[in-house]
Design a protein around this motif. Structure first.
Motif, PDB file in Angstrom:
ATOM      1  N   ALA A 272       0.850  -1.202   0.092  1.00  0.00           N
ATOM      2  CA  ALA A 272      -0.029   0.064  -0.112  1.00  0.00           C
ATOM      3  C   ALA A 272       0.916   1.206   0.117  1.00  0.00           C
TER       4      ALA A 272
ATOM      5  N   GLN B 137       1.665   1.894  -3.514  1.00  0.00           N
ATOM      6  CA  GLN B 137       0.522   2.402  -4.188  1.00  0.00           C
ATOM      7  C   GLN B 137       0.240   3.891  -3.904  1.00  0.00           C
ATOM      8  N   ARG B 138       0.557   4.460  -2.729  1.00  0.00           N
ATOM      9  CA  ARG B 138       0.234   5.611  -2.251  1.00  0.00           C
ATOM     10  C   ARG B 138       1.388   6.522  -2.776  1.00  0.00           C
TER      11      ARG B 138
ATOM     12  N   GLU C  78       0.838   7.007  -6.536  1.00  0.00           N
ATOM     13  CA  GLU C  78      -0.463   8.076  -6.739  1.00  0.00           C
ATOM     14  C   GLU C  78       0.282   9.656  -6.801  1.00  0.00           C
TER      15      GLU C  78
ATOM     16  N   SER D 269      -6.521   6.003  -9.305  1.00  0.00           N
ATOM     17  CA  SER D 269      -6.517   5.557  -8.108  1.00  0.00           C
ATOM     18  C   SER D 269      -5.424   4.099  -8.077  1.00  0.00           C
ATOM     19  N   VAL D 270      -4.547   4.164  -7.580  1.00  0.00           N
ATOM     20  CA  VAL D 270      -3.533   3.119  -7.499  1.00  0.00           C
ATOM     21  C   VAL D 270      -3.802   2.372  -6.167  1.00  0.00           C
ATOM     22  N   LEU D 271      -4.318   2.918  -5.223  1.00  0.00           N
ATOM     23  CA  LEU D 271      -4.581   2.528  -3.784  1.00  0.00           C
ATOM     24  C   LEU D 271      -6.109   1.582  -4.062  1.00  0.00           C
TER      25      LEU D 271
ATOM     26  N   LEU E 153      -6.491  -0.421  -6.648  1.00  0.00           N
ATOM     27  CA  LEU E 153      -6.045  -1.508  -7.508  1.00  0.00           C
ATOM     28  C   LEU E 153      -5.981  -2.735  -6.454  1.00  0.00           C
TER      29      LEU E 153
ATOM     30  N   GLU F  86      -5.018  -6.848  -5.414  1.00  0.00           N
ATOM     31  CA  GLU F  86      -4.039  -7.886  -5.905  1.00  0.00           C
ATOM     32  C   GLU F  86      -4.672  -8.704  -7.162  1.00  0.00           C
TER      33      GLU F  86
ATOM     34  N   VAL G 216      -0.236  -0.621 -14.731  1.00  0.00           N
ATOM     35  CA  VAL G 216       0.082  -0.907 -13.475  1.00  0.00           C
ATOM     36  C   VAL G 216      -0.459  -2.039 -12.921  1.00  0.00           C
TER      37      VAL G 216
ATOM     38  N   HIS H 258      -0.677  -5.189  -9.854  1.00  0.00           N
ATOM     39  CA  HIS H 258      -0.638  -5.490  -8.406  1.00  0.00           C
ATOM     40  C   HIS H 258      -0.425  -7.053  -8.466  1.00  0.00           C
TER      41      HIS H 258
ATOM     42  N   LEU I 141       4.350  -3.737  -7.137  1.00  0.00           N
ATOM     43  CA  LEU I 141       3.719  -3.196  -8.069  1.00  0.00           C
ATOM     44  C   LEU I 141       4.465  -3.628  -9.682  1.00  0.00           C
TER      45      LEU I 141
END
Length: 376
Positions: A68, A71-72, A75, A81-83, A85, A87, A108, A110, A115
């Motif tokens: 996470a 992911q943050r 971004e 919104s990668v958060l 996404l 698994e 991208v 997961h 990533l």
């Protein structure tokens, strides 16, 4: 002239009598013995195998061990919104600059503890520098240099790949997973850039040629070059970076606002916070002066990149320009895309393109020109 790079599948292309051309710093196959038209139609009716190993594969691994955090961190660089996404899933994204222009488009994925990014060949070195400069405190940025990347696309792609890797039949569009094939770990996404159902498969270099040969030996699979790859993605209404999108275009001008999830927009819990957010959020709220649109020229003559567009046959000043254009074999007619003023962007609007000194009629059209066949 700089010496061209070669992918690990170069010898296979030569053995298949491919016509090799320079592309994004690599020596790549533009077509094989079938020719561009038949390769295009074969992909639409059966399955085509593409070497896309020139593209960049990059692992983004969180130093904290918590994906996470990666992911943050990502971004900070993309308006998506990668958060959000999950698994085992993949998402389309855009690197933007401080003016809201597009530095690159990418995928991208997961994979649980990290990533995986796939970026364009011509921009991959800049992308890696961009990631390292902005994210290295939180993530390790690991270019993947020991793997090939191939795309298997078309209605017969699932049946063909499942003979070698049975588990792929359970995947849906934008799923990602890892599989074993004869001791080689494959990183598989159910995605591609043709508008067809299919897969992109990352294969260790030492297993790549054998894997590709095993697919090509199947009756329904043919090797496909860059020529057909371009006409396929154009029929699917998909952008080519450096032609249809670049640092002078914003995501909203490019009609890519669908890639910006609600949570990253004004009023969302994680709104903004990416390069060019002021411009991009304003574009979303207020609209833009120009838009990327589909274009259907009348007659048989393609309107290729650089063709100027006019709002009347006798107009003195152009109002827009074609950014991609070719003959669409599946549609049996030329197709193009380009930018026009927003008031002229409605489907059916009649414009004129200047081809070899003549003004020819062209109509604005919805995209994709041919419906996608993704397995959802």
């Amino acid at each position: 002239m700089a010496e061209l790079n070669r992918t690990v599948l170069y010898d296979l292309h030569v053995s298949l009598k491919a016509k090799m051309v320079p592309f994004a710093g690599y020596e790549m196959p533009v077509q094989y013995s079938l020719g561009v038209m038949k390769e295009h139609l074969h992909t639409r009716s059966a399955a085509g195998l593409f070497d896309v190993s020139h593209m960049g594969q990059v692992i983004l691994r969180p130093k904290s061990g918590d994906v996470a955090d990666a992911q943050r961190a990502l971004e900070r660089l993309v308006p998506v919104s990668v958060l959000g996404l999950k698994e085992g899933r993949q998402r389309y994204a855009l690197f933007t600059n401080e003016k809201g222009g597009i530095l690159d488009d990418l995928m991208v994925a997961h994979y649980g503890d990290h990533l995986m990014l796939v970026v364009n060949a011509a921009t991959k070195h800049d992308d890696i520098t961009h990631l390292t400069t902005h994210l290295s405190e939180l993530c390790s940025v690991e270019p993947v240099n020991d793997r090939a990347l191939v795309a298997l696309q078309g209605p017969a792609a699932e049946a063909a790949l499942a003979r070698l890797v049975p588990g792929v039949a359970e995947m849906r569009f934008m799923d990602v997973a890892k599989f074993d094939h004869e001791g080689a770990e494959l990183w598989v996404s159910r995605s591609g850039y043709t508008g067809e159902d299919g897969f992109e498969i990352s294969v260790p270099n030492d297993a790549a040629q054998g894997f590709a040969e095993a697919l090509i030996e199947m009756e329904e699979v043919a090797p496909i070059g860059l020529g057909a790859r371009d006409s396929l993605r154009l029929e699917a209404g998909l952008c080519l970076y450096g032609s249809d999108i670049d640092t002078t275009t914003t995501p909203v001008e490019a009609a890519l606002e669908w890639a910006i999830q609600k949570v990253r927009r004004t009023g969302g819990a994680r709104a903004g916070g990416f390069p060019g957010d002021t411009r991009i959020l304003n574009d979303l709220a207020e609209g833009t002066a120009r838009r990327r649109v589909g274009l259907l020229p009348e007659g048989r003559a393609p309107m290729r990149a650089g063709t100027l567009l006019f709002d009347a046959e006798d107009a003195s000043e152009p109002v827009g320009e074609v950014t991609s254009g070719a003959f669409g074999p599946s549609l049996e007619r030329p197709v193009s895309m380009g930018y026009v003023p927003t008031p002229l962007s409605d489907a059916g609007t009649k414009l004129w393109g200047e081809v070899r000194g003549k003004r020819l009629p062209v109509a604005v059209a919805d995209m994709p020109f041919r419906p996608a066949t993704y397995k959802r």
